[in-house]
Design a protein around this motif. Sequence first.
Motif, short mmCIF file in Angstrom:
data_model
loop_
_atom_site.label_atom_id
_atom_site.label_comp_id
_atom_site.label_asym_id
_atom_site.label_seq_id
_atom_site.Cartn_x
_atom_site.Cartn_y
_atom_site.Cartn_z
N MET A 163 27.19 76.10 116.47
CA MET A 163 26.55 76.39 117.75
C MET A 163 26.21 75.10 118.49
SD MET A 163 25.67 78.61 119.89
CE MET A 163 25.82 80.11 118.93
N GLN A 164 25.71 74.10 117.74
CA GLN A 164 25.39 72.82 118.38
C GLN A 164 26.63 72.19 119.01
OE1 GLN A 164 23.31 70.79 115.03
NE2 GLN A 164 21.85 70.18 116.58
N ILE A 165 27.74 72.28 118.27
CA ILE A 165 28.98 71.67 118.75
C ILE A 165 29.47 72.38 120.00
CG2 ILE A 165 31.41 71.29 118.17
CD1 ILE A 165 30.52 70.75 115.30
N LEU A 166 29.39 73.71 120.01
CA LEU A 166 29.80 74.48 121.19
C LEU A 166 28.90 74.16 122.38
CD1 LEU A 166 31.45 76.70 122.58
CD2 LEU A 166 29.86 78.38 121.62
N LEU A 167 27.61 74.13 122.14
CA LEU A 167 26.65 73.85 123.21
C LEU A 167 26.82 72.43 123.76
CD1 LEU A 167 23.38 75.55 121.89
CD2 LEU A 167 24.85 76.32 123.77
N SER A 168 27.19 71.50 122.89
CA SER A 168 27.37 70.12 123.34
C SER A 168 28.53 70.02 124.33
CB SER A 168 27.60 69.19 122.15
OG SER A 168 28.77 69.53 121.44
N TYR A 169 29.60 70.80 124.09
CA TYR A 169 30.72 70.82 125.03
C TYR A 169 30.26 71.38 126.38
CZ TYR A 169 35.15 71.94 127.25
OH TYR A 169 36.19 72.02 128.14
N SER A 172 24.24 63.94 128.31
CA SER A 172 24.37 65.17 127.53
C SER A 172 24.06 64.95 126.06
CB SER A 172 25.77 65.76 127.69
OG SER A 172 26.77 64.83 127.32
N PHE A 173 24.48 63.80 125.51
CA PHE A 173 24.23 63.55 124.10
C PHE A 173 22.74 63.41 123.81
CE2 PHE A 173 24.11 60.65 120.34
CZ PHE A 173 24.69 61.51 119.43
N ALA A 174 21.99 62.92 124.79
CA ALA A 174 20.55 62.74 124.62
C ALA A 174 19.83 64.07 124.40
CB ALA A 174 19.96 62.03 125.84
N PHE A 175 20.43 65.17 124.83
CA PHE A 175 19.82 66.49 124.64
C PHE A 175 19.90 66.95 123.19
CE2 PHE A 175 20.67 66.79 129.24
CZ PHE A 175 19.44 67.26 129.68
N PHE A 176 20.81 66.39 122.41
CA PHE A 176 21.08 66.93 121.08
C PHE A 176 20.60 66.05 119.94
CE2 PHE A 176 24.07 69.04 123.85
CZ PHE A 176 24.02 70.34 123.40
N VAL A 177 20.55 64.75 120.14
CA VAL A 177 20.26 63.86 119.01
C VAL A 177 19.10 62.91 119.36
CG1 VAL A 177 21.18 62.09 117.48
CG2 VAL A 177 22.65 63.96 118.24
N ILE A 210 28.47 62.69 115.21
CA ILE A 210 29.71 62.20 115.81
C ILE A 210 30.52 63.36 116.38
CG2 ILE A 210 31.97 61.18 115.28
CD1 ILE A 210 30.55 59.22 113.44
N ALA A 211 30.55 64.49 115.64
CA ALA A 211 31.26 65.68 116.12
C ALA A 211 30.64 66.18 117.42
CB ALA A 211 31.23 66.78 115.06
N ILE A 212 29.31 66.21 117.47
CA ILE A 212 28.60 66.65 118.68
C ILE A 212 28.90 65.71 119.84
CG2 ILE A 212 26.30 66.88 119.70
CD1 ILE A 212 25.34 67.88 116.95
N LEU A 213 28.86 64.40 119.57
CA LEU A 213 29.15 63.41 120.61
C LEU A 213 30.55 63.58 121.16
CD1 LEU A 213 28.40 60.87 122.21
CD2 LEU A 213 29.12 59.50 120.24
N CYS A 214 31.52 63.83 120.26
CA CYS A 214 32.91 64.03 120.70
C CYS A 214 33.02 65.22 121.64
CB CYS A 214 33.81 64.24 119.49
SG CYS A 214 34.21 62.72 118.58
N MET A 215 32.29 66.29 121.34
CA MET A 215 32.37 67.48 122.20
C MET A 215 31.65 67.26 123.53
SD MET A 215 34.42 69.32 120.66
CE MET A 215 34.35 70.82 121.65
N CYS A 216 30.61 66.45 123.53
CA CYS A 216 29.98 66.06 124.80
C CYS A 216 30.99 65.32 125.67
CB CYS A 216 28.76 65.16 124.55
SG CYS A 216 27.32 65.96 123.86
N MET A 217 31.72 64.40 125.05
CA MET A 217 32.75 63.64 125.77
C MET A 217 33.86 64.57 126.24
SD MET A 217 33.96 60.87 127.05
CE MET A 217 33.35 59.32 126.37
N ALA A 218 34.27 65.52 125.39
CA ALA A 218 35.34 66.45 125.75
C ALA A 218 34.95 67.27 126.98
CB ALA A 218 35.65 67.37 124.57
#
Length: 333
Positions: free
Chosen positions: A1-7, A62-67, A211-219
Amino acid sequence: MQILLSYICGTVVALIISPIIFKILRRMKTGQNILEYVDNHMQKQGTLSMGGLIFIVAVFISFAFFVNSSMLASLVIIITASYGLLGFLDDYLKVKGKHNEGLKPYQKIIGQVGIASIVGVFIYNFGMLGGGVNIPYFDISINIAFWIIPFVIIFFIAVTNSVNLTDGLDGLAGSVSLIVVITLAVVAYVKYITFGQASGVTGLNEEYLNIAILCMCMAGAISVFLLFNRFPAKIFMGDTGSLALGGFIASVSAFLQEYLLILVIGIVFVLSAVSDIIQVGYYKMTKRRVFLMAPFHHHLERKGMHENRVVGLYIFITLFLCIITILIYLQRL
């Protein structure tokens, strides 16, 4: 869910800041100057450049919202910003001088080597990484010890310049990078699961998830950029974006110890670099050309392929190899 939300977050943030970035770049009059020998792109003269700021700023926010705290993911952002700043200086000098010459080649190389050297020393001294180099698709790692430092320097120079060379057609570098970044997100997630099961070390385990979350933010941020960069492009990423993307992909790959994987999932980056090296080297020796124009995507254009078809071909090749890669890595779960 975190990864989806990060995108989703990366996408939303990029959509919000895009009008602001466009307004700033118009005020700066960042219109692209097209080289004379690229005569089939003359209609793109004056198109806004430095659009890479859209996904650079968006991924920061966006990454600041998650980590709250993550050493490796934070370093990826710092490295991305460093290469982006180097590209920004190059683009700014082009805009200021109203020509297509920014930083001198040796100035670019000094900057790239300087950043990569710091990363190489960090990797060598960071216990989780050390001198490890994974063999793609196999659960095998080779420790090259101190030699990881020059290896990392060469790797970063190769990746950043390859992405930069690929940025020659509308939507090309962005589309390919989007697929590669999503693939790296999957690889990071698989490592997060399998590393946790094997070691039980949750602190290091969380680094892979971040790192996975960051990648999806970038995506997500790249996806929005492509809305404006697809043919006919309203904005180019410039060296600001291409060097930042190269730094991002290189640092994520390095922290996952998947250096060699880029030779597969980033095969079109390799094609751009190799074709350019062959062209320049052969011309210097013989005063003749191997390709009608380098990198290879321009050769295909000269052969009569519309740039949309070239971009589509590059996307298909990258997507095919990345899907195979994802399926192989998912089998480890």
